[in-house]
Enzyme design. Structure first.
Site, mmCIF file in Angstrom:
data_model
loop_
_atom_site.group_PDB
_atom_site.id
_atom_site.type_symbol
_atom_site.label_atom_id
_atom_site.label_comp_id
_atom_site.label_asym_id
_atom_site.label_seq_id
_atom_site.Cartn_x
_atom_site.Cartn_y
_atom_site.Cartn_z
ATOM 1 N N ASP A 193 0.819 -1.217 0.000
ATOM 2 C CA ASP A 193 0.000 0.000 0.000
ATOM 3 C C ASP A 193 0.851 1.266 0.000
ATOM 4 O O ASP A 193 2.070 1.221 0.169
ATOM 5 C CB ASP A 193 -0.963 0.003 1.206
ATOM 6 C CG ASP A 193 -0.283 -0.407 2.511
ATOM 7 O OD1 ASP A 193 0.966 -0.387 2.579
ATOM 8 O OD2 ASP A 193 -0.998 -0.741 3.474
ATOM 9 N N HIS A 231 -7.329 -4.513 9.958
ATOM 10 C CA HIS A 231 -6.976 -4.333 8.549
ATOM 11 C C HIS A 231 -5.663 -5.013 8.215
ATOM 12 O O HIS A 231 -4.767 -5.124 9.047
ATOM 13 C CB HIS A 231 -6.994 -2.854 8.124
ATOM 14 C CG HIS A 231 -5.906 -1.986 8.642
ATOM 15 N ND1 HIS A 231 -6.138 -0.875 9.416
ATOM 16 C CD2 HIS A 231 -4.561 -2.022 8.485
ATOM 17 C CE1 HIS A 231 -5.001 -0.286 9.700
ATOM 18 N NE2 HIS A 231 -4.018 -0.970 9.155
ATOM 19 N N GLU A 288 -9.649 -1.815 5.065
ATOM 20 C CA GLU A 288 -10.386 -1.503 6.282
ATOM 21 C C GLU A 288 -11.630 -2.398 6.404
ATOM 22 O O GLU A 288 -12.030 -3.046 5.433
ATOM 23 C CB GLU A 288 -10.799 -0.024 6.262
ATOM 24 C CG GLU A 288 -9.619 0.954 6.304
ATOM 25 C CD GLU A 288 -8.959 1.049 7.685
ATOM 26 O OE1 GLU A 288 -8.903 0.051 8.421
ATOM 27 O OE2 GLU A 288 -8.486 2.149 8.020
ATOM 28 N N ASP A 292 -7.832 -2.507 14.018
ATOM 29 C CA ASP A 292 -9.212 -2.776 13.589
ATOM 30 C C ASP A 292 -9.286 -3.982 12.655
ATOM 31 O O ASP A 292 -10.311 -4.205 12.008
ATOM 32 C CB ASP A 292 -9.811 -1.527 12.903
ATOM 33 C CG ASP A 292 -9.087 -1.152 11.618
ATOM 34 O OD1 ASP A 292 -8.081 -1.818 11.263
ATOM 35 O OD2 ASP A 292 -9.526 -0.191 10.954
HETATM 36 C C1 GLP Z 1 -0.607 0.445 8.681
HETATM 37 C C2 GLP Z 1 -0.225 -0.332 7.411
HETATM 38 C C3 GLP Z 1 -0.390 -1.805 7.603
HETATM 39 C C4 GLP Z 1 0.204 -2.172 8.940
HETATM 40 C C5 GLP Z 1 -0.640 -1.618 10.048
HETATM 41 C C6 GLP Z 1 -0.069 -1.861 11.435
HETATM 42 O O1 GLP Z 1 -1.737 1.209 8.600
HETATM 43 N N1 GLP Z 1 -0.869 0.057 6.212
HETATM 44 O O2 GLP Z 1 0.212 -2.519 6.527
HETATM 45 O O3 GLP Z 1 0.247 -3.570 9.070
HETATM 46 O O4 GLP Z 1 -0.939 -0.275 9.855
HETATM 47 O O5 GLP Z 1 0.940 -0.962 11.731
HETATM 48 P P1 GLP Z 1 2.006 -1.151 12.895
HETATM 49 O O6 GLP Z 1 2.856 -2.303 12.458
HETATM 50 O O7 GLP Z 1 2.772 0.120 12.946
HETATM 51 O O8 GLP Z 1 1.237 -1.463 14.110
#
Ligand code: GLP
Length: 256
Positions: free
Chosen positions: A63, A134, A139, A132
């Site tokens: 992404d 995702h 989402e 959440d």
């Molecule tokens: C972000 C990314 C995800 C990631 C998630 C968790 O929004 N787009 O790919 O897995 O949030 O982030 P973190 O690893 O910082 O908790």
């Protein structure tokens, strides 16, 4: 799903790094799907330290924020170059991330999907987990059949990511993300989650019903998923003892 619970994130990351090392040794022209966020940072450090040969590897990131140029400090382009790409011998032409500045977003997303197919599909997709549920930026209520497309972040995800932007106001509302359908086509999915704040999302992903309200639960539909957790992230799993036993008693030929 294979649930691998380790006492700490460091050890869980080491398991994930060994899996990727094995893939790159067995298939030097492997196609890796990569993730951003805090979770895979240790993994990228571990992979760099392994001094693997990335010359023939191709990468596709999950992404990117819509509207952020590649050189923006919070863009996922910048994140990947800073934390992995510039430390390994990966060819720039083999690196792919969604284009956050695309003028024609549907066409750019279709082209991203075409490139994944042209590369032979993704061998292993690294995934983090949003609080959440995702994966990528899919989402809640994302379709099981979704492909790379534009999505709107939930207020919760924008709050979670505010720490990177020095506050919530700077967090973009829109993102480009591979779809759940795209992710489920990877031959292996490797989900990492660490820390108590991920425990609910992990339990819902692994043991909850398959529902678009918790996109990571759709990984239950995939035949080859490894989930690497530290103890705090595993704290709400009902079958944790069973997963620990299974991992401790893997036959030698299944170990990595
Ligand atoms: C972000 C990314 C995800 C990631 C998630 C968790 O929004 N787009 O790919 O897995 O949030 O982030 P973190 O690893 O910082 O908790």
């Amino acid at each position: 799903m294979e649930i691998i619970i380790q006492p700490e994130a460091e050890a869980a990351t080491a398991v994930a790094a060994r899996l990727i090392r094995r893939l790159l040794l067995e298939k030097p022209a492997a196609v890796l799907g990569l993730a951003t966020g805090g979770t895979p940072l240790r993994l990228y450090r571990a992979l760099v330290a392994m001094k693997l040969d990335w010359r023939r590897v191709t990468t596709f990131n999950l992404d990117e924020y819509a509207g952020l140029p590649p050189e923006h400090p919070q863009s996922y382009h910048r994140f990947m170059w800073e934390n992995l790409f510039r430390h390994v011998n990966l060819a720039k032409k083999n690196v792919h991330l969604p284009d956050g500045l695309a003028k024609d977003i549907p066409a750019s997303c279709a082209e991203y999907e075409r490139r994944i197919r042209a590369a032979g599909g993704i061998d292993l997709q690294v995934l983090g987990l949003g609080t959440d549920g995702h994966i990528g930026f899919n989402e809640p209520t994302s379709s099981l059949a979704s492909r790379t497309r534009i999505k709107t972040l939930t207020p919760r995800t924008r709050r979670d990511n505010a720490r990177y932007f020095g506050g919530e106001t700077g967090v973009p509302h829109h993102v480009i993300t591979m779809g759940i359908g795209t992710i489920l086509e990877a031959r292996t999915c490797l989900l990492l989650a660490f820390g108590a704040k991920k425990a609910r999302a992990v339990a819902a992903a692994v043991e909850g019903p398959v529902t678009s309200l918790h996109p990571a639960s759709m990984l239950q539909m995939h035949p080859e998923v490894k989930v690497c957790l530290d103890e705090p992230a595993a704290a709400r799993l009902k079958k944790a003892d069973y997963y620990r036993w299974v991992y401790a008693h893997k036959p030698a030929w299944q170990q990595f």
